[in-house]
Design a protein around this motif. Sequence first.
Motif, mmCIF file in Angstrom:
data_model
loop_
_atom_site.group_PDB
_atom_site.id
_atom_site.type_symbol
_atom_site.label_atom_id
_atom_site.label_comp_id
_atom_site.label_asym_id
_atom_site.label_seq_id
_atom_site.Cartn_x
_atom_site.Cartn_y
_atom_site.Cartn_z
ATOM 1 N N ASN A 162 -3.912 5.442 3.983
ATOM 2 C CA ASN A 162 -4.678 5.903 2.966
ATOM 3 C C ASN A 162 -4.782 7.551 2.724
ATOM 4 O O ASN A 162 -4.623 8.182 1.550
ATOM 5 C CB ASN A 162 -5.998 5.316 2.515
ATOM 6 N N ASN A 195 -1.422 9.123 1.862
ATOM 7 C CA ASN A 195 -1.284 9.110 0.275
ATOM 8 C C ASN A 195 -2.110 10.245 -0.324
ATOM 9 O O ASN A 195 -1.623 10.705 -1.361
ATOM 10 C CB ASN A 195 -1.583 7.653 -0.179
ATOM 11 N N LYS A 207 -0.528 13.749 0.138
ATOM 12 C CA LYS A 207 0.582 13.720 -0.565
ATOM 13 C C LYS A 207 0.383 14.035 -1.769
ATOM 14 O O LYS A 207 1.235 15.013 -2.575
ATOM 15 C CB LYS A 207 1.645 12.405 -0.521
#
Length: 50
Positions: free
Chosen positions: A38, A41, A44
């Motif tokens: 998580n 992500n 990113k």
Amino acid sequence: MENLVGLVGNLGFPIAISLYLLVRIEGKLESLTGSINNLSNVIKAMLKNN
């Protein structure tokens, strides 16, 4: 034969505790892996916005 019984008696408890701890740690490792994924992500997504 007596030595074998004593060996099993002495090793049975540590083996049981080790298995119990491995089962507990496995769940925590899965949770940690999910948290790291998580976080990756989110990082990113933040980099794409910049």
